[in-house]
Design a protein around this motif. Structure first.
Motif, PDB file in Angstrom:
ATOM      1  N   UNK A 117       0.823  -1.208   0.000  1.00 27.83           N
ATOM      2  CA  UNK A 117       0.000   0.000   0.000  1.00 27.83           C
ATOM      3  C   UNK A 117       0.855   1.255   0.000  1.00 27.83           C
ATOM      4  N   UNK A 118       1.950   1.238   0.770  1.00 28.08           N
ATOM      5  CA  UNK A 118       2.810   2.415   0.871  1.00 28.08           C
ATOM      6  C   UNK A 118       3.487   2.726  -0.457  1.00 28.08           C
ATOM      7  N   UNK A 119       3.920   1.685  -1.171  1.00 27.42           N
ATOM      8  CA  UNK A 119       4.606   1.898  -2.445  1.00 27.42           C
ATOM      9  C   UNK A 119       3.650   2.323  -3.556  1.00 27.42           C
ATOM     10  N   UNK A 120       2.446   1.812  -3.534  1.00 25.47           N
ATOM     11  CA  UNK A 120       1.539   2.001  -4.670  1.00 25.47           C
ATOM     12  C   UNK A 120       1.150   3.453  -4.891  1.00 25.47           C
ATOM     13  N   UNK A 121       1.298   4.306  -3.874  1.00 23.84           N
ATOM     14  CA  UNK A 121       0.880   5.698  -4.019  1.00 23.84           C
ATOM     15  C   UNK A 121       2.052   6.678  -3.952  1.00 23.84           C
ATOM     16  N   UNK A 122       3.262   6.171  -3.943  1.00 20.73           N
ATOM     17  CA  UNK A 122       4.434   7.026  -3.697  1.00 20.73           C
ATOM     18  C   UNK A 122       4.940   7.673  -4.979  1.00 20.73           C
ATOM     19  N   UNK A 123       4.634   8.929  -5.182  1.00 27.07           N
ATOM     20  CA  UNK A 123       5.241   9.650  -6.298  1.00 27.07           C
ATOM     21  C   UNK A 123       6.698   9.991  -5.994  1.00 27.07           C
ATOM     22  N   UNK A 124       7.001  10.170  -4.717  1.00 21.87           N
ATOM     23  CA  UNK A 124       8.388  10.322  -4.269  1.00 21.87           C
ATOM     24  C   UNK A 124       8.596   9.321  -3.134  1.00 21.87           C
ATOM     25  N   UNK A 125       9.623   8.496  -3.245  1.00 24.86           N
ATOM     26  CA  UNK A 125       9.923   7.460  -2.247  1.00 24.86           C
ATOM     27  C   UNK A 125      11.263   7.762  -1.599  1.00 24.86           C
TER      28      UNK A 125
ATOM     29  N   UNK B  10       4.135   4.860 -12.201  1.00 26.28           N
ATOM     30  CA  UNK B  10       5.049   5.229 -13.279  1.00 26.28           C
ATOM     31  C   UNK B  10       5.430   6.705 -13.122  1.00 26.28           C
ATOM     32  N   UNK B  11       6.724   6.971 -13.258  1.00 28.63           N
ATOM     33  CA  UNK B  11       7.213   8.343 -13.112  1.00 28.63           C
ATOM     34  C   UNK B  11       7.617   8.703 -11.700  1.00 28.63           C
ATOM     35  N   UNK B  12       7.657   7.722 -10.780  1.00 29.11           N
ATOM     36  CA  UNK B  12       8.046   7.997  -9.398  1.00 29.11           C
ATOM     37  C   UNK B  12       9.519   8.389  -9.319  1.00 29.11           C
ATOM     38  N   UNK B  13       9.844   9.125  -8.263  1.00 31.74           N
ATOM     39  CA  UNK B  13      11.216   9.533  -7.970  1.00 31.74           C
ATOM     40  C   UNK B  13      11.669   8.814  -6.701  1.00 31.74           C
ATOM     41  N   UNK B  14      12.950   8.445  -6.650  1.00 38.15           N
ATOM     42  CA  UNK B  14      13.486   7.696  -5.512  1.00 38.15           C
ATOM     43  C   UNK B  14      14.649   8.454  -4.895  1.00 38.15           C
ATOM     44  N   UNK B  15      14.634   8.559  -3.557  1.00 36.09           N
ATOM     45  CA  UNK B  15      15.742   9.132  -2.803  1.00 36.09           C
ATOM     46  C   UNK B  15      16.245   8.065  -1.833  1.00 36.09           C
ATOM     47  N   UNK B  16      17.550   7.810  -1.833  1.00 34.91           N
ATOM     48  CA  UNK B  16      18.103   6.841  -0.884  1.00 34.91           C
ATOM     49  C   UNK B  16      19.246   7.448  -0.081  1.00 34.91           C
ATOM     50  N   UNK B  17      18.926   7.997   1.108  1.00 34.75           N
ATOM     51  CA  UNK B  17      19.966   8.412   2.044  1.00 34.75           C
ATOM     52  C   UNK B  17      20.140   7.405   3.175  1.00 34.75           C
ATOM     53  N   UNK B  18      19.550   6.187   3.009  1.00 33.87           N
ATOM     54  CA  UNK B  18      19.564   5.191   4.081  1.00 33.87           C
ATOM     55  C   UNK B  18      20.765   4.278   4.035  1.00 33.87           C
ATOM     56  N   UNK B  19      20.671   3.208   3.253  1.00 30.43           N
ATOM     57  CA  UNK B  19      21.758   2.238   3.125  1.00 30.43           C
ATOM     58  C   UNK B  19      21.829   1.766   1.679  1.00 30.43           C
ATOM     59  N   UNK B  20      23.035   1.544   1.175  1.00 34.90           N
ATOM     60  CA  UNK B  20      23.208   1.125  -0.204  1.00 34.90           C
ATOM     61  C   UNK B  20      22.615  -0.232  -0.499  1.00 34.90           C
TER      62      UNK B  20
END
Length: 310
Positions: A184-192, A216-226
């Motif tokens: 559910x959390x992923x399905x609506x995430x335009x920015x993750x 489609x067209x989502x953006x991803x930010x990863x400042x957590x862990x590689x």
């Protein structure tokens, strides 16, 4: 009685920590001896970086606690020779730094700034991005950093969903937990935003299957862990256009090798693990408070649950 504190980290860390840590310990009223070269059997506390030369804790027979300088403990939590409390670093500097990095890059992606920063080609583009209220953001990982970032983004008007292993309550933030909650959390995430710890349960949590759950067209930010991202699958999702852009601060190998595909990919922004750095002055106060607590018989702060890995 004098408390013997071993500083176990790289030499450059000792140079930057010696003065603020000494000041913090004095301010806490602790009678201490702080060094880098104690005989192991004389050490009461270790101020620790997992990349130090101390890897075998067996000789430290009177050790009371290991106080990690980093927020991440994945490189020490499974050490079979460590049998005393392990505290991870949680301090204002780390939290505020993460809030600023996440907020800045969420706004950058939300406002589609890259089109103007890197699209100066003489074309007058009149596309207007939506308001924050129409740009759902999901944060995976609702620990200290995740909750702080979620609250800040919600305050700016973003609809924020948070996901973690256990249910959390954050004002104005929709929280989910468990496997069904992840869908559910992923399905609506335009920015993750990825802020999970590095554990066996979180490895490659963003792979082909979960990337496909994002709009489609989502953006991803990863400042957590590689290790949270399957790099091959993310590159494929970027190439297909399913993922619009990724801003990555952490990687499986650091520094990121010069020949890694992320460097040259037009839809990837690399930042060099700067989202949340330990600030010596504030971190020293956290360490001093934990040593004061240990000497006073009070509970340590920020203890790691060894069974969970964080």
């Amino acid at each position: 009685m004098t408390v013997n504190i071993l500083f176990a980290a790289k030499a450059e860390r000792w140079d930057s920590y010696r003065t603020p840590l000494t000041a913090a310990l004095r301010a806490a009223g602790i009678d201490f001896d702080l060094r880098t070269d104690f005989a192991p059997a004389d050490v009461d506390y270790i101020v620790y970086a997992p990349n130090s030369t101390v890897q075998d804790f067996t000789p430290y027979t009177r050790l009371r606690a290991v106080l990690n300088l980093w927020a991440g403990v994945e490189d020490v939590v499974d050490n079979d020779t460590l049998h005393v409390p392990l505290a991870r670093m949680v301090d204002h500097g780390l939290t505020q730094g993460m809030i600023e990095w996440v907020t800045g890059h969420v706004l950058r992606h939300h406002l589609e700034m890259d089109k103007h920063l890197f699209g100066q080609d003489g074309v007058w583009r009149t596309h207007v991005p939506p308001l924050a209220q129409d740009r759902p953001v999901t944060i995976l990982g609702m620990g200290e950093l995740g909750r702080a970032c979620a609250a800040t983004l919600a305050g700016l008007g973003f609809p924020v969903t948070g996901w973690g292993r256990t249910a959390r309550t954050v004002p104005d933030v929709t929280t989910c937990h468990g496997a069904n909650g992840l869908d559910a959390a992923l399905s609506q995430a335009q920015i993750l935003v990825l802020l999970l710890p590095d554990t066996p349960a979180t490895a490659n949590i963003l792979s082909a299957d979960t990337l496909a759950m994002l709009p489609r067209g989502a953006h991803i930010l990863n400042p957590g862990r590689g290790t949270l991202i399957d790099d091959t699958d993310l590159l494929a999702a970027l190439d297909s256009g399913h993922i619009a852009r990724a801003t990555l601060d952490v990687f499986r190998t650091e520094p990121l090798p010069a020949n890694h595909p992320y460097w040259a990919h037009p839809k990837v922004t690399v930042t060099p693990h700067i989202a949340s750095a330990t600030r010596e002055t504030s971190a020293s106060r956290v360490i001093a408070e934990n040593i004061r607590r240990g000497e006073a018989g009070e509970p340590f702060l920020n203890l790691v649950d060894r069974s969970l890995g964080y």
